[in-house]
Design a protein around this motif. Structure first.
Motif, PDB file in Angstrom:
ATOM      1  N   ARG A 122       0.834  -1.208   0.000  1.00 51.53           N
ATOM      2  CA  ARG A 122       0.000   0.000   0.000  1.00 51.53           C
ATOM      3  C   ARG A 122       0.867   1.257   0.000  1.00 51.53           C
ATOM      4  O   ARG A 122       0.604   2.224  -0.723  1.00 51.53           O
ATOM      5  CB  ARG A 122      -0.901  -0.020   1.237  1.00 51.53           C
ATOM      6  N   ASP A 123       1.949   1.257   0.814  1.00 55.37           N
ATOM      7  CA  ASP A 123       2.860   2.402   0.831  1.00 55.37           C
ATOM      8  C   ASP A 123       3.559   2.563  -0.514  1.00 55.37           C
ATOM      9  O   ASP A 123       3.862   3.689  -0.941  1.00 55.37           O
ATOM     10  CB  ASP A 123       3.901   2.223   1.936  1.00 55.37           C
ATOM     11  N   LEU A 124       3.825   1.444  -1.192  1.00 55.60           N
ATOM     12  CA  LEU A 124       4.495   1.498  -2.500  1.00 55.60           C
ATOM     13  C   LEU A 124       3.655   2.244  -3.516  1.00 55.60           C
ATOM     14  O   LEU A 124       4.145   3.156  -4.200  1.00 55.60           O
ATOM     15  CB  LEU A 124       4.797   0.073  -2.978  1.00 55.60           C
ATOM     16  N   ILE A 125       2.385   1.909  -3.641  1.00 54.61           N
ATOM     17  CA  ILE A 125       1.548   2.578  -4.643  1.00 54.61           C
ATOM     18  C   ILE A 125       1.274   4.022  -4.228  1.00 54.61           C
ATOM     19  O   ILE A 125       1.076   4.904  -5.076  1.00 54.61           O
ATOM     20  CB  ILE A 125       0.235   1.793  -4.884  1.00 54.61           C
ATOM     21  N   LYS A 126       1.277   4.283  -2.919  1.00 45.96           N
ATOM     22  CA  LYS A 126       1.099   5.659  -2.461  1.00 45.96           C
ATOM     23  C   LYS A 126       2.291   6.516  -2.885  1.00 45.96           C
ATOM     24  O   LYS A 126       2.131   7.661  -3.325  1.00 45.96           O
ATOM     25  CB  LYS A 126       0.960   5.666  -0.935  1.00 45.96           C
ATOM     26  N   LEU A 127       3.515   5.985  -2.767  1.00 43.50           N
ATOM     27  CA  LEU A 127       4.706   6.730  -3.163  1.00 43.50           C
ATOM     28  C   LEU A 127       4.779   6.898  -4.675  1.00 43.50           C
ATOM     29  O   LEU A 127       5.208   7.945  -5.175  1.00 43.50           O
ATOM     30  CB  LEU A 127       5.955   6.012  -2.653  1.00 43.50           C
ATOM     31  N   LEU A 128       4.372   5.880  -5.417  1.00 41.70           N
ATOM     32  CA  LEU A 128       4.390   5.981  -6.876  1.00 41.70           C
ATOM     33  C   LEU A 128       3.435   7.068  -7.368  1.00 41.70           C
ATOM     34  O   LEU A 128       3.724   7.769  -8.341  1.00 41.70           O
ATOM     35  CB  LEU A 128       4.007   4.634  -7.501  1.00 41.70           C
ATOM     36  N   SER A 129       2.295   7.232  -6.694  1.00 37.80           N
ATOM     37  CA  SER A 129       1.339   8.262  -7.108  1.00 37.80           C
ATOM     38  C   SER A 129       1.807   9.660  -6.736  1.00 37.80           C
ATOM     39  O   SER A 129       1.287  10.648  -7.256  1.00 37.80           O
ATOM     40  CB  SER A 129      -0.020   7.998  -6.462  1.00 37.80           C
ATOM     41  N   ARG A 130       2.836   9.759  -5.861  1.00 38.13           N
ATOM     42  CA  ARG A 130       3.349  11.064  -5.433  1.00 38.13           C
ATOM     43  C   ARG A 130       4.708  11.367  -6.053  1.00 38.13           C
ATOM     44  O   ARG A 130       5.548  12.002  -5.442  1.00 38.13           O
ATOM     45  CB  ARG A 130       3.428  11.118  -3.909  1.00 38.13           C
ATOM     46  N   SER A 131       4.929  10.856  -7.258  1.00 35.36           N
ATOM     47  CA  SER A 131       6.089  11.204  -8.096  1.00 35.36           C
ATOM     48  C   SER A 131       7.410  10.652  -7.581  1.00 35.36           C
ATOM     49  O   SER A 131       8.477  11.147  -7.962  1.00 35.36           O
ATOM     50  CB  SER A 131       6.213  12.734  -8.260  1.00 35.36           C
ATOM     51  N   VAL A 132       7.399   9.638  -6.707  1.00 34.51           N
ATOM     52  CA  VAL A 132       8.642   8.995  -6.298  1.00 34.51           C
ATOM     53  C   VAL A 132       9.058   8.028  -7.402  1.00 34.51           C
ATOM     54  O   VAL A 132       8.225   7.243  -7.885  1.00 34.51           O
ATOM     55  CB  VAL A 132       8.467   8.257  -4.958  1.00 34.51           C
TER      56      VAL A 132
END
Length: 407
Positions: A122-132
């Motif tokens: 869940r943290d992975l997709i959250k970071l991907l959506s925030r330009s990481v």
């Protein structure tokens, strides 16, 4: 009645003792010392890597999380999604990218053994959506790595101040951000996205995404919030972290309080100039008188009725007068450079002193000439001492006797 009362009192006392025993039995049930508490070979802060043999049966229910992503991330996610999906499959997690809805979904499968890995996904997709970037975001699947999303958009109301303080956190040429990353041991991404529209250009970036240890994330959150709320500049936090790093190298200070070594920065409020309050004029219900227009002024002076030739002649004459005044002023400024400065008057006392000195010199010269003549008259006598003669001649000569007295 008395017997009943005594029996009642006895029951009550016995019940209280039983309750105390029950409380004592359950109190501190899990606070007993364990045999591994004092074992020096065990690191209690170490997070051990999950072993699939701990949960061979798998999970009973399917858990899933999904998040939306902005439109400008669609192309990048479409390129890196095969690598993300491959990394998730190693932990038994399935991932789905829905371009129609603009969402990413992760869910557990029958092969999932680690129950906490779905939270990491869940943290992975959250970071991907925030330009990481995807390679950096994939590190969140490790047990030692944690993430934090700091919301900074609602800490200040003024948009201009918010952009200025966010840029203060980044620093010139991203130098402040790099120093924070090195000292806290965290990866920091301040999301700044410029969007152009038909009416205006504005920036989007109301969050700070960070990855690192719990200790580093706690320090980073304090730095970011203090900067956006204008509590303390990031450079002061950087100085404090540098001193803490140097103090940690000394084993003698491991169990001591470091507050006496750390700097205490006080915020100085610079007094701003107060705007001068305008004096309120007394209220009148009548409007102010109308100012005369240009035509009214021409009518009043009679210029309105002049012909075009006369008007042009008048303007030309006014222009010539102004030029003459300006030329005279410039000439006066040029001539001022050639005017000699006024000399200061000499003091009369000094001039009188010099005159007295001159008279003394003249008198001395005359007396010397007179003595030289007298000395030449008596040059025949050899025994005359000139020094004694000069000394004697300094005295006033006796008055000559008159011829009458001689006779």
């Amino acid at each position: 009645m008395a017997a009943m009362e005594t029996s009642g009192s006895g029951d009550g006392g016995g019940g209280g003792v039983v309750e105390e025993k029950r409380k004592g039995k359950h109190k501190g049930k899990h606070d007993k010392p364990k045999p591994w508490d004092d074992d020096p070979n065990i690191d209690h802060w170490k997070i051990e890597k999950f072993d699939p043999s701990w949960n061979e049966g798998g999970l009973l229910e399917v858990s899933s999380f999904s998040t939306l992503f902005p439109q400008y991330r669609e192309k990048y996610l479409q390129e890196v999604w095969p690598n993300v999906k491959r990394g998730l499959s190693e932990y038994g997690i399935s991932g789905e990218l829905n371009l129609v809805e603009g969402s990413m979904t992760v869910s557990t499968t029958r092969k999932t053994r680690d129950p906490y890995i779905i939270v990491k996904a869940r943290d992975l997709i959250k970071l991907l959506s925030r330009s990481v970037p995807a390679p950096q975001a994939m590190k969140i699947l490790n047990d030692e790595m944690q993430c934090d999303v700091i919301k900074i958009g609602n800490l200040t109301r003024n948009k201009e101040r918010f952009v200025k303080r966010r840029q203060r956190l980044i620093g010139p040429n991203s130098s402040t951000l790099k120093a924070i990353e090195i000292l806290t041991g965290c990866y920091v991404l301040i999301q700044v996205y410029i969007r152009f529209s038909h009416f205006a250009t504005f920036t989007i970036g109301n969050t700070v995404a960070a990855m690192g240890s719990f200790k580093g994330l706690k320090q980073l959150r304090r730095i970011v919030e203090d900067c956006i709320q204008n509590v303390q500049h990031p450079i002061y936090h950087i100085k404090t972290l540098l001193m803490k790093r140097e103090l940690a190298k000394n084993p003698a200070l491991a169990n001591e309080n470091w507050e006496r070594f750390l700097p205490n920065f006080k915020k100085k409020n610079v007094k701003q100039k107060k705007a001068k309050a305008k004096e309120k004029k007394p209220y009148t219900p009548f409007p102010p008188p109308q100012q005369p227009s240009k035509i009214d002024l021409q009518l009043e002076s009679g210029e309105y009725f002049l012909s075009d030739k006369k008007k042009s002649a008048k303007t030309w004459q006014e222009k010539q007068e102004k030029q003459a005044e300006k030329a005279a002023e410039n000439k006066r400024k040029r001539d001022a450079a050639f005017v000699p400065p006024k000399e200061a008057p000499k003091d009369t006392s000094e001039s009188n002193k010099s005159q007295d000195n001159n008279h003394e010199v003249i008198a001395l010269a005359k007396s010397l000439k007179k003595k030289a003549r007298e000395f030449s008259k008596h040059s025949d006598s050899k025994n005359i001492n000139p020094e004694a003669y000069i000394a004697e001649s300094g005295e006033q000569p006796a008055k000559k006797k008159s011829k009458k007295n001689r006779s």
